[in-house]
Design a protein around this motif. Sequence first.
Motif, PDB file in Angstrom:
ATOM      1  N   ARG A   1       0.833  -1.207   0.000  1.00  0.00           N
ATOM      2  CA  ARG A   1       0.000   0.000   0.000  1.00  0.00           C
ATOM      3  C   ARG A   1       0.866   1.254   0.000  1.00  0.00           C
ATOM      4  NH1 ARG A   1      -1.204   0.595   5.615  1.00  0.00           N
ATOM      5  NH2 ARG A   1      -2.730  -1.072   5.396  1.00  0.00           N
ATOM      6  N   ASN A   2       1.841   1.282   0.901  1.00  0.00           N
ATOM      7  CA  ASN A   2       2.672   2.488   0.991  1.00  0.00           C
ATOM      8  C   ASN A   2       3.438   2.729  -0.307  1.00  0.00           C
ATOM      9  OD1 ASN A   2       1.735   2.572   3.545  1.00  0.00           O
ATOM     10  ND2 ASN A   2       3.638   1.992   4.542  1.00  0.00           N
ATOM     11  N   PHE A   3       3.843   1.636  -0.933  1.00  0.00           N
ATOM     12  CA  PHE A   3       4.617   1.750  -2.167  1.00  0.00           C
ATOM     13  C   PHE A   3       3.762   2.308  -3.309  1.00  0.00           C
ATOM     14  CE2 PHE A   3       6.277  -0.135  -6.106  1.00  0.00           C
ATOM     15  CZ  PHE A   3       7.531   0.438  -6.099  1.00  0.00           C
ATOM     16  N   ILE A   4       2.538   1.822  -3.427  1.00  0.00           N
ATOM     17  CA  ILE A   4       1.670   2.327  -4.494  1.00  0.00           C
ATOM     18  C   ILE A   4       1.221   3.757  -4.170  1.00  0.00           C
ATOM     19  CG2 ILE A   4      -0.532   1.998  -5.714  1.00  0.00           C
ATOM     20  CD1 ILE A   4       1.540  -0.063  -6.500  1.00  0.00           C
ATOM     21  N   LEU A   5       0.915   3.988  -2.875  1.00  0.00           N
ATOM     22  CA  LEU A   5       0.426   5.317  -2.484  1.00  0.00           C
ATOM     23  C   LEU A   5       1.402   6.419  -2.850  1.00  0.00           C
ATOM     24  CD1 LEU A   5      -1.226   5.166   1.055  1.00  0.00           C
ATOM     25  CD2 LEU A   5      -2.123   6.303  -0.965  1.00  0.00           C
ATOM     26  N   GLN A   6       2.695   6.134  -2.789  1.00  0.00           N
ATOM     27  CA  GLN A   6       3.672   7.191  -3.075  1.00  0.00           C
ATOM     28  C   GLN A   6       3.542   7.677  -4.521  1.00  0.00           C
ATOM     29  OE1 GLN A   6       7.154   5.026  -1.932  1.00  0.00           O
ATOM     30  NE2 GLN A   6       7.544   4.233  -3.968  1.00  0.00           N
TER      31      GLN A   6
ATOM     32  N   ALA B   1      -6.310  10.167  -3.382  1.00  0.00           N
ATOM     33  CA  ALA B   1      -5.062   9.426  -3.633  1.00  0.00           C
ATOM     34  C   ALA B   1      -5.205   7.998  -3.117  1.00  0.00           C
ATOM     35  CB  ALA B   1      -3.891  10.132  -2.949  1.00  0.00           C
ATOM     36  N   TYR B   2      -5.783   7.881  -1.946  1.00  0.00           N
ATOM     37  CA  TYR B   2      -5.971   6.548  -1.351  1.00  0.00           C
ATOM     38  C   TYR B   2      -6.952   5.742  -2.197  1.00  0.00           C
ATOM     39  CZ  TYR B   2      -6.731   3.025   2.277  1.00  0.00           C
ATOM     40  OH  TYR B   2      -6.815   1.836   2.984  1.00  0.00           O
ATOM     41  N   ARG B   3      -7.969   6.424  -2.681  1.00  0.00           N
ATOM     42  CA  ARG B   3      -8.937   5.721  -3.531  1.00  0.00           C
ATOM     43  C   ARG B   3      -8.266   5.226  -4.814  1.00  0.00           C
ATOM     44  NH1 ARG B   3     -14.670   8.149  -5.885  1.00  0.00           N
ATOM     45  NH2 ARG B   3     -15.467   6.162  -6.664  1.00  0.00           N
ATOM     46  N   ASN B   4      -7.377   6.060  -5.340  1.00  0.00           N
ATOM     47  CA  ASN B   4      -6.653   5.646  -6.550  1.00  0.00           C
ATOM     48  C   ASN B   4      -5.813   4.402  -6.294  1.00  0.00           C
ATOM     49  OD1 ASN B   4      -7.615   7.629  -8.281  1.00  0.00           O
ATOM     50  ND2 ASN B   4      -6.087   9.112  -7.611  1.00  0.00           N
ATOM     51  N   TYR B   5      -5.185   4.382  -5.100  1.00  0.00           N
ATOM     52  CA  TYR B   5      -4.413   3.189  -4.742  1.00  0.00           C
ATOM     53  C   TYR B   5      -5.336   1.968  -4.702  1.00  0.00           C
ATOM     54  CZ  TYR B   5      -3.578  -0.134  -0.961  1.00  0.00           C
ATOM     55  OH  TYR B   5      -3.559  -1.277  -0.202  1.00  0.00           O
ATOM     56  N   LEU B   6      -6.512   2.133  -4.086  1.00  0.00           N
ATOM     57  CA  LEU B   6      -7.447   1.004  -3.987  1.00  0.00           C
ATOM     58  C   LEU B   6      -7.873   0.519  -5.372  1.00  0.00           C
ATOM     59  CD1 LEU B   6      -9.725   2.145  -1.003  1.00  0.00           C
ATOM     60  CD2 LEU B   6      -7.994   0.341  -0.973  1.00  0.00           C
ATOM     61  N   LYS B   7      -8.056   1.481  -6.275  1.00  0.00           N
ATOM     62  CA  LYS B   7      -8.459   1.100  -7.643  1.00  0.00           C
ATOM     63  C   LYS B   7      -7.372   0.260  -8.306  1.00  0.00           C
ATOM     64  CE  LYS B   7     -11.390   5.139  -8.609  1.00  0.00           C
ATOM     65  NZ  LYS B   7     -11.438   6.413  -9.306  1.00  0.00           N
ATOM     66  N   VAL B   8      -6.129   0.712  -8.174  1.00  0.00           N
ATOM     67  CA  VAL B   8      -5.010  -0.036  -8.780  1.00  0.00           C
ATOM     68  C   VAL B   8      -4.915  -1.423  -8.161  1.00  0.00           C
ATOM     69  CG1 VAL B   8      -2.491  -0.137  -8.960  1.00  0.00           C
ATOM     70  CG2 VAL B   8      -3.664   2.000  -9.392  1.00  0.00           C
ATOM     71  N   ALA B   9      -4.986  -1.468  -6.835  1.00  0.00           N
ATOM     72  CA  ALA B   9      -4.838  -2.754  -6.148  1.00  0.00           C
ATOM     73  C   ALA B   9      -5.989  -3.695  -6.504  1.00  0.00           C
ATOM     74  CB  ALA B   9      -4.788  -2.517  -4.642  1.00  0.00           C
ATOM     75  N   ASN B  10      -7.186  -3.143  -6.589  1.00  0.00           N
ATOM     76  CA  ASN B  10      -8.363  -3.943  -6.957  1.00  0.00           C
ATOM     77  C   ASN B  10      -8.200  -4.532  -8.357  1.00  0.00           C
ATOM     78  OD1 ASN B  10     -11.209  -3.470  -8.592  1.00  0.00           O
ATOM     79  ND2 ASN B  10     -11.460  -4.576  -6.653  1.00  0.00           N
ATOM     80  N   SER B  11      -7.696  -3.709  -9.260  1.00  0.00           N
ATOM     81  CA  SER B  11      -7.484  -4.172 -10.630  1.00  0.00           C
ATOM     82  C   SER B  11      -6.400  -5.261 -10.672  1.00  0.00           C
ATOM     83  CB  SER B  11      -7.127  -2.958 -11.489  1.00  0.00           C
ATOM     84  OG  SER B  11      -6.288  -3.317 -12.509  1.00  0.00           O
TER      85      SER B  11
END
Lengths: 323, 583
Positions: free
Chosen positions: B271-276, B302-312
């Motif tokens: 999470r921290n890595f993608i969030l950056q 920004a956090y939502r964007n991370y969730l979108k990437v991780a979900n995908s």
Amino acid sequence: MANSTLKFTERDLIRKPKPRNLWSKWGITLFLMALPTVVYIFIFHYMPLEGLIISFKDYNSFQGMWGSPWTDMGGFKHFVTFVTAPNFWTLIKNTLVLSALSIIFNSTLPIIYALFLNEVRYKWAKKTVQIIMYAPYFISTVVMVGILFILFRADTGVLTRILVAFGMDSTSAMSNPKAFVAIYIISGLWQGLGWWSIVYMGSLANVDPNLHDAAKIDGAGRLRRIFSVNFPSIVPLAVIMLIMSIGNILNVGFEKVYLMYTPGNSVSSEIISTYVYRISFPDYGQPQFSYATAIGLFNSVINIIVLVTANFISKKVSDNSLW
Amino acid sequence: MKKNSILTTALLCGVTFAAVSCGGAGGSYDPENFLPHGTEENPYQIVKDPITIEIFAPHSSGQPEYKDLKMFKQLSKLTNLNFTFTTPDTSAYPNRRAAVWEDRNYKPDLFLFNNPISEQVQYAENHFDALVPFNDPNYADSTGNIGSLIDNYMPTYKTLLDNNFNLPSTQENAKETATVSDGKMYCTLSVKDVARDLTYKMFINNVWVKNVHDSFPESYAAKHGIDDATKILTIDDYVGVLTDFNTYDANNNGRNNDEIGVSSKAFEFFRNFILQGYGYVNAAPELEADGSKFTYVPKTEAYRNYLKVANSMWKNGLMDRSSPENKTDSQMATNGKRLGSFVAAAPYLITGQNEDPNNLKEDGSKWRYDLEYVTVNPLLSSEYNGPRIHYGFGYFKPDGACIPTASKYKREVARLIDIMYSKVGTELIAYGVEGEDWTWDDEAKTSWTFNVPEDWTGNQEEYRGTITPNVGSASALYWSNEFVGKMNDEVITTINRQSEGYVPYLKTPEPAKYKFTSKEYQEISTIKASLDGQITYYETTFIKGDTMDPNSDKDWNDYLSTIDRFNAGRLEEIYNTMLARYK
């Protein structure tokens, strides 16, 4: 001569010899035997009650239990904080669901298991089944939960593969909040069923054989004797066990729930005792002794109320009670 | 007669016990025994005749007893001090640490390692007479006017503080970090400036990257010219390369899709890595880059964007499906050799090493899988094109060593602490005695080698654990790159070099110089006890996408209202109230 013999009353016959000294008269020997337990209970169960004072204070260790200031709201700040916490009802619900289901299954299944195992005629078969059933009890909780994680590991776990074969998802059930309660109860039964039934097996061994003989003469079959002779003989014990379990309704075993916790199942696996742990050992800031003690006290008061109520109802309904 | 003799014996025992107890607790202090500057022969000697210093410190299970550690034996030899220890287990340390003050008879002379800042704050606010202020020029106690311990007895530490521990480029300020609200320093700093210990590292299999790039012209790597993992610069690049791993049989074993893109422990570091790539480095309150305010990151787009990437990534099979349950490196390592990337202290902890005796390099040494892995750069994205950032643990923490006021030996302990920050002390805490436990490789002292005995059956770190408490729970007071960075070890040198790449981008989300009031610490702790569970639950739920979808506005708004009910807004407010006091 014969007449004089008839003068002995029944009381004379059963009269005990006079006590020789005060020790036996007052039963001091018995008191001495009980003394270590009384001292133990007093030191470890009554003396620590002093510490409950900090649930009404803003405790800090520099000033100590008695020197720390009282909280706002007349000393009830921490209680109010807890009952108004956003997760209060979730904690109560999760704790009650786990506890109630544990009580239901852990109280009834050992009885059923004991009743049927008692009917096994071959001694070696009975012993073998008993050993197999209570051996898991000796597995530590940490190892037990470790086994669960391996069995349910995503993609590769044995149980996960079986679930996948039935069309379920290949992610681990350990992170599924809906599966958490079932896994907790079933694994608990697997581990404890044999052990919990020992007390009932002992009770069944003491059932008067004459009752069975009489029932046979009256034409009772095997099943009838189980329900009409064996079962009633263990009911008082079962009721006492049930009341004692109910008295601990909010004291669900902390360590297993805590070990089974994953982010995915946290909405089901956060119970009062795990919450107290998080408060006591926070990642951030200092341990909140006062708040944690207040939650513990709240927990105990609810347990006492439930225990007294259950005892009262049991006394009214079945004449069996703790007091 | 018999009764009388029993009573007399009991009375005598009682009196003797009381006398012994009193003698132990309240023996007189001899100021003449103290050597403020050592002796000509031994500048590290602290006392003429030995005295005993009681040390309270955390201890990890599996660690040898502190009294058996070579570091303390050597310190004893150098200083002429004897040591006794109380060492609660690390997990119970915060509670035992707090309970020390309740026990009026137990008087340690030194709290070493992991001293909580919240305790120092509480102490400063209420003026409890419990800890010695290191920098108070007027400090006095029953043994006389001691003054500032730092000025009078800690020359090494004073110089390091004045020079910001020789870290001129960092934004962090050692003095500010060590000072609490009343302007005093109740605890020395623990300092780390070794790159590999300043952050976590996201590793990626560079051999796979090259395989895919060279063999498959239609792959993302080939199309975007990524022939080496160092060319991965954006989140799209990272996801594209991980997708290549699956699609093009990156490990060349003839089976597509047996590669696992990325694994993580409960998503935390992933999470921290993608969030950056979206401008933040963790899912907690974080100081904005301009220092203007704290933002509770899980509320942000920004956090939502991370969730979108991780979900995908989850939906496309790029993530280890065990990630939500993984709690340890060893659990991640179950899939070790199938992993394309992961976060770890070192790759071999996850991938293991090749134990096949036939699989040797040309020079005869064993091939190491983990040397195939390189660190991934801090990423950017189309939504965030600001400066690259990467999570930093921070150089300074005010949790090193404290002296309780009840100690008779404040000056002696201050000198002892100062020696621990000296060259000899830092070397000793890190790797033991020069010439015995480690030796310089050349006269210019450019590198040194750790001397693990040949008959030692455990690993290198386990051997280090017989020398110093620094293995496991306790931090070294000063983990200095000047010395540690010169270690001659292939793996560690590689990890250091790779970690150094992150150093220019490090961002500490909550700089240690900022301190709350004790009431604020308490409220934060209460909020986080329930809020953090919600955040991790929703994170898992959004990523798995079974019941909630990060692309759905309704689900996102439901989530926001839930975390607000759990006082996310209040948490942010507390942080900003604290920040306002520093402006």
